[in-house]
Structures are given as C-alpha cells and as structure tokens.
Motif scaffolding. Structure first.
Motif, PDB file in Angstrom:
ATOM      1  N   LYS A 137       0.840  -1.184   0.000  1.00  0.00           N
ATOM      2  CA  LYS A 137       0.000   0.000   0.000  1.00  0.00           C
ATOM      3  C   LYS A 137       0.879   1.238   0.000  1.00  0.00           C
ATOM      4  O   LYS A 137       2.026   1.202   0.433  1.00  0.00           O
ATOM      5  CB  LYS A 137      -0.907   0.014   1.241  1.00  0.00           C
ATOM      6  CG  LYS A 137      -1.912  -1.116   1.283  1.00  0.00           C
ATOM      7  CD  LYS A 137      -2.590  -1.219   2.641  1.00  0.00           C
ATOM      8  CE  LYS A 137      -3.452  -0.020   2.933  1.00  0.00           C
ATOM      9  NZ  LYS A 137      -4.164  -0.156   4.233  1.00  0.00           N
ATOM     10  N   GLY A 138       0.329   2.362  -0.485  1.00  0.00           N
ATOM     11  CA  GLY A 138       1.084   3.610  -0.475  1.00  0.00           C
ATOM     12  C   GLY A 138       0.358   4.682  -1.254  1.00  0.00           C
ATOM     13  O   GLY A 138       0.002   4.467  -2.410  1.00  0.00           O
ATOM     14  N   GLY A 160       1.716  11.181  -2.424  1.00  0.00           N
ATOM     15  CA  GLY A 160       1.855  11.906  -3.686  1.00  0.00           C
ATOM     16  C   GLY A 160       1.014  11.310  -4.803  1.00  0.00           C
ATOM     17  O   GLY A 160       0.250  10.366  -4.627  1.00  0.00           O
ATOM     18  N   TYR A 161       1.158  11.879  -5.987  1.00  0.00           N
ATOM     19  CA  TYR A 161       0.430  11.410  -7.160  1.00  0.00           C
ATOM     20  C   TYR A 161       0.973  10.049  -7.606  1.00  0.00           C
ATOM     21  O   TYR A 161       2.123   9.698  -7.329  1.00  0.00           O
ATOM     22  CB  TYR A 161       0.573  12.405  -8.316  1.00  0.00           C
ATOM     23  CG  TYR A 161       0.032  13.776  -8.018  1.00  0.00           C
ATOM     24  CD1 TYR A 161      -1.241  13.949  -7.489  1.00  0.00           C
ATOM     25  CD2 TYR A 161       0.803  14.907  -8.279  1.00  0.00           C
ATOM     26  CE1 TYR A 161      -1.736  15.213  -7.225  1.00  0.00           C
ATOM     27  CE2 TYR A 161       0.319  16.177  -8.022  1.00  0.00           C
ATOM     28  CZ  TYR A 161      -0.957  16.323  -7.487  1.00  0.00           C
ATOM     29  OH  TYR A 161      -1.436  17.579  -7.229  1.00  0.00           O
ATOM     30  N   ASP A 162       0.166   9.315  -8.340  1.00  0.00           N
ATOM     31  CA  ASP A 162       0.583   8.006  -8.847  1.00  0.00           C
ATOM     32  C   ASP A 162       1.367   8.194 -10.152  1.00  0.00           C
ATOM     33  O   ASP A 162       0.852   7.972 -11.242  1.00  0.00           O
ATOM     34  CB  ASP A 162      -0.641   7.120  -9.072  1.00  0.00           C
ATOM     35  CG  ASP A 162      -0.271   5.716  -9.550  1.00  0.00           C
ATOM     36  OD1 ASP A 162       0.937   5.384  -9.530  1.00  0.00           O
ATOM     37  OD2 ASP A 162      -1.178   4.968  -9.947  1.00  0.00           O
ATOM     38  N   LEU A 163       2.611   8.631 -10.012  1.00  0.00           N
ATOM     39  CA  LEU A 163       3.428   8.904 -11.197  1.00  0.00           C
ATOM     40  C   LEU A 163       3.866   7.623 -11.899  1.00  0.00           C
ATOM     41  O   LEU A 163       4.035   7.603 -13.118  1.00  0.00           O
ATOM     42  CB  LEU A 163       4.638   9.753 -10.818  1.00  0.00           C
ATOM     43  CG  LEU A 163       4.312  11.151 -10.276  1.00  0.00           C
ATOM     44  CD1 LEU A 163       5.591  11.905  -9.961  1.00  0.00           C
ATOM     45  CD2 LEU A 163       3.464  11.935 -11.263  1.00  0.00           C
ATOM     46  N   ALA A 164       4.038   6.537 -11.132  1.00  0.00           N
ATOM     47  CA  ALA A 164       4.364   5.263 -11.782  1.00  0.00           C
ATOM     48  C   ALA A 164       3.209   4.826 -12.667  1.00  0.00           C
ATOM     49  O   ALA A 164       3.406   4.379 -13.806  1.00  0.00           O
ATOM     50  CB  ALA A 164       4.674   4.203 -10.734  1.00  0.00           C
ATOM     51  N   GLY A 165       1.984   4.980 -12.160  1.00  0.00           N
ATOM     52  CA  GLY A 165       0.816   4.640 -12.968  1.00  0.00           C
ATOM     53  C   GLY A 165       0.698   5.516 -14.192  1.00  0.00           C
ATOM     54  O   GLY A 165       0.207   5.073 -15.238  1.00  0.00           O
TER      55      GLY A 165
END
Length: 472
Positions: free
Chosen positions: A186-187, A190-195
């Motif tokens: 979970k985490g 910040g924004y989901d930049l990996a996604g």
C-alpha cells in the motif's frame, strides 16, 4: 542539428559496440509490426546495457535536439516504436535480466528487455505467477508491455499491466534518473506517477527497471468451448455470461478465418466446424469452478451455440488456445493487415460485432475476428491484397468507422495496443479539447524539450522548438 557531431558524442559517451550505424540494422529496428504506420529514417540505434548508458544517451540527444524513440521487441501494432527522422532508436533488448524474485513480498524486479514468458517461467519456479499475458507473450518485453499497459488473455479476471506495476526506475526527458512508486503493498504518498508512466508509450520517460506484483500460481482450470454460426450469437453468449456473474480466467473469441489461417500455416489439425469459437478457462477451485463451468455451457447453449461443452481432451484445448495466440501472425501471412483494438462495454459486444461485420461488407474488406471478449476488447483484423491501393483505402476507411462505432457505443479506440501513430486522430475524437490539453500539459511538464517518442499519441509534437515529422 548536426548528426555527425551527435553520433560522435554518442560514440564517446558509450562503451564500444553500443552505437549501431549499419543502415540495414538501423532500418530493421526502426519499426514495430504496424505495417501501415509511417516510418522515418533514424540516425543511429543505441543498445544500452545499463540505466547509466540510457541516461548518457538521452543526455547527448538532449544536447543536440535529437529525438529518442525507445523500443523493446518491436511487437507493437500501432506504430508506437516507429522511428522519426534523425532520431536515435533506443533498443532496450540487451537490458534483459531478472534482478530479484521475492516470494515473501510476492514481487519481482526486472529490466525492461525481459520477455514476458521468461518472467512468468522464472517466477513459476517459486510457485508464483505474473498474470498480464498479451498474445505476444512469447516475444514481447515487459518494457513494451508497460509502455502500452498491455492486457492479454487473463486480464478479464486478473487485470492489466498497470495493476501489477509497483515501482519504476525511469530516465526522464531531461536526462535524470528517478524512481517512481513503491515496493510496499500500500502507499498513497503523492500522485501516482508510476501509474502515469504505464501506458504512456515512451512519451513521458524511459523505463529502465520495474518492480512488479506477483500472485500465487492459479489452480488447474476447466476449459469450456462453444461453437457458433455467427459472431453476433457468440457476442450474446458473452453478454449472457456477464449477466450471470460468470468471470472466467480467460474468455476469448476466434473466428473461422483465423483458425483456418493458423491450420494452413502450422498444420495443427484443427477440425473445428464453426464460424466462430468461444474459448474460456475457469480457474475457481472445487465445486465453485465446476458450477461456473456448467453455467457457462448453459449460457452458450441459450445463445444458440451449435455445440458447447467442457473440453475432455486437454491436448485439443491447448491446441485451440495456441491457435488463438498464433492468430495474428497467421492472418498476416494472407496479406497486409490493419489491426484494430477497440474496447466496448460487455453489454454492447453483440452490437459492436454486428457493426464490424456490416462495415466490412460495405467497404468490401475481409475482416477476421479475434477478441478478449470477456472484457469487451475486440481485435478485428482488416486483410487486403498486397499492392492493391484501392483495397488499402477501403480498409483505412473501415478502420476509422470501427473506431467511431466503438465510441458511439460508449467504448474506447484502444484497449491495449496504444495510440501510437495509427490512432492519433481517433484519440482527438475520443477526448474533449479540455482533456487533450491536460494530456499535453503533462507531456510538456515531464518532457519539456519534446524529446521522447515525438509524433506518437498526439497528432503533433514538437522537438526543440520545431515540428518533428515522419517520412513515409
């Protein structure tokens, strides 16, 4: 841009053998499998073996204003890996190590050049499974799968690539190395930049390492097969299964055109007497799986199947699924193929299949059908005769009409192949001007020089202040 100076700087920045200038080799890796997409003339190919070598390459290209086109195995079908003029093709095939398999955390760390099936075999030795499995899994790379957010046969139940990416190491368009995401289960910091990187087709960053989520190996499955006299009846069977709440692990459609092409190519002895075949695998354990298989057979029968049952011959079932994976290359042998990748709500599958047939008849284009029907992802294959320019024009018109039909039915122009070059116009029809502006703002923020894979996804992309084109 001075190409000679740029190549000289690449040769100085990288170890011997990394920069390839042989025009035959450069041409061979300057395109993917989208035969109808335009291809530019690359200045060089770079085959890095480390993140630092990728970073140095981007640094040199940034200095000289040279576009960078990343590629994996080149199995894409939208032109996303096609060279643009004067670019450097960054081929990641040599970065192909499985760096870590962690059974406790159920994750693997790999380089982008790892072949999908190689990863699946490696983690299976630990009783684990990496579910995303595009039909190209024996050849396509994880980096390419991440670039297009690939799905595949199992995604109807287990999800697509984005659902399994935990963390990414990325080289940005400013030649910086960053880590995005996290290894924890979970985490939300910040924004989901990996996604955001997943599915961006190499336009926002170059993936040099990926940490992916794994699952336990699934239980042995039950195969259910149905024969149908037309695609609409098969589509009704899929809709009926969805209404009944049945979620197969795999749910595929293959038509007679594809099965015949595979049989003629591989001499597999397929003796299917049907216009359309539905293939499903149920992997729910015990009585739950048995009941679901029986319900699916009943759904097939209710929709008008000419024959439907569980497969009692595992070799025959495996042959049918092998034919499904071989369908595209088999059909490609019949002539130039323009491949669709539309996705519609499951309730609209029968209507969409009927629209595809009608469009094919009206434009006098042969259309073979394969599909991940369980989640509404259809792959009509538009076949033409080599050298027939009139047939090509008709096929291109049919291609655009199929995109529009999917949008009218509440669908999307691409489920997993990506926009690339072939569907930039379709993207502008799917997204509002306001949303397109948001996309372009993200691109400008993460790749301010417009260096990374220009001309893809959006119809116009600038590189260092100028428009970067493609030659035909």
């Amino acid at each position: 841009m001075n190409g000679e100076l740029m190549i000289g700087d690449l040769l100085a920045a990288l170890p011997e053998g990394r920069v390839v200038l042989d025009p035959v080799v450069v041409s061979g890796v300057s395109h993917d499998e989208a035969e109808w997409a335009p291809v530019g003339t690359a200045a060089a190919v770079v085959r890095p073996r480390s993140t630092e070598e990728v970073r140095r390459t981007v640094e040199v290209c940034l200095k000289h204003g040279a576009p960078v086109v990343p590629r994996g195995a080149g199995t894409g079908l939208s032109g996303g890996a096609n060279a643009v003029d004067a670019c450097v093709v960054l081929s990641l095939e040599k970065m192909a190590s499985v760096l870590e398999i962690n059974p406790l955390e159920r994750l693997a760390v790999i380089q982008p050049g790892v072949i999908n099936d190689v990863l699946r075999s490696a983690v299976a030795e630990h009783g684990l499974w990496y579910p995303p499995d595009p039909a190209s899994s024996p050849w396509s790379t994880i980096g390419g799968n991440i670039a297009t957010n690939a799905g595949g046969l199992c995604c109807v139940k287990y999800g697509v690539t984005r659902d399994y990416v935990l963390e990414l190491e990325v080289v940005t368009g400013t030649a910086k190395v960053v880590r995005l995401g996290r290894r924890t289960a979970k985490g939300v910091a910040g924004y989901d930049l990996a996604g955001l990187i997943v599915g961006s087709e190499g336009t926002l960053g170059i993936v040099t390492e990926a940490t992916v989520r794994l699952r336990p190996l699934p239980a042995p499955s039950i195969t259910v097969v149905g024969y149908f006299s037309d695609v609409v009846s098969a589509g009704e069977a899929v809709r009926g299964a969805g209404a009944a709440g049945i979620i197969p692990a795999v749910f595929e459609l293959v038509d007679w055109h594809c099965l015949r092409a595979v049989d003629e190519w591989k001499n597999m002895g397929l003796s299917v007497e049907a216009e359309v075949v539905l293939l499903a695998r149920i992997d729910d354990p015990g009585a739950t799986g048995e009941m679901a298989a029986d319900q699916l057979v009943a759904c097939f029968g209710a929709a008008g199947a000419t024959w439907a049952d569980r497969s009692t011959d595992p070799d025959e079932a495996d042959a049918l699924f092998a034919a499904r994976r071989l369908a595209y290359p088999a059909v490609e042998r019949l002539g130039p193929v323009l491949t669709e990748d539309v996705c519609v709500p499951r309730g609209q599958i029968p209507v969409m299949l009927a629209r595809v047939e009608e469009i094919g008849r009206r434009h006098r284009v042969t259309i073979a059908n394969i599909a991940h029907v369980g989640d509404g992802n259809l792959h009509p294959l538009l076949i033409t005769e080599a050298g027939d320019s009139a047939a090509r024009r008709r096929a291109q018109a049919a291609f655009e009409e199929i995109l529009d039909a999917a949008l009218e039915l509440g669908g999307t122009i691409t489920g997993e192949h990506g926009v690339g070059l072939l569907k930039a116009g379709g993207l502008e029809r799917e997204l509002s001007p306001e949303v397109l502006a948001m996309h372009r703002a993200v691109k400008a923020a993460l790749d301010p020089a417009g260096l990374l894979n220009p001309g893809k996804v959006f119809a116009r992309t600038t590189v260092s202040g100028g428009t970067q084109g493609l030659s035909g």
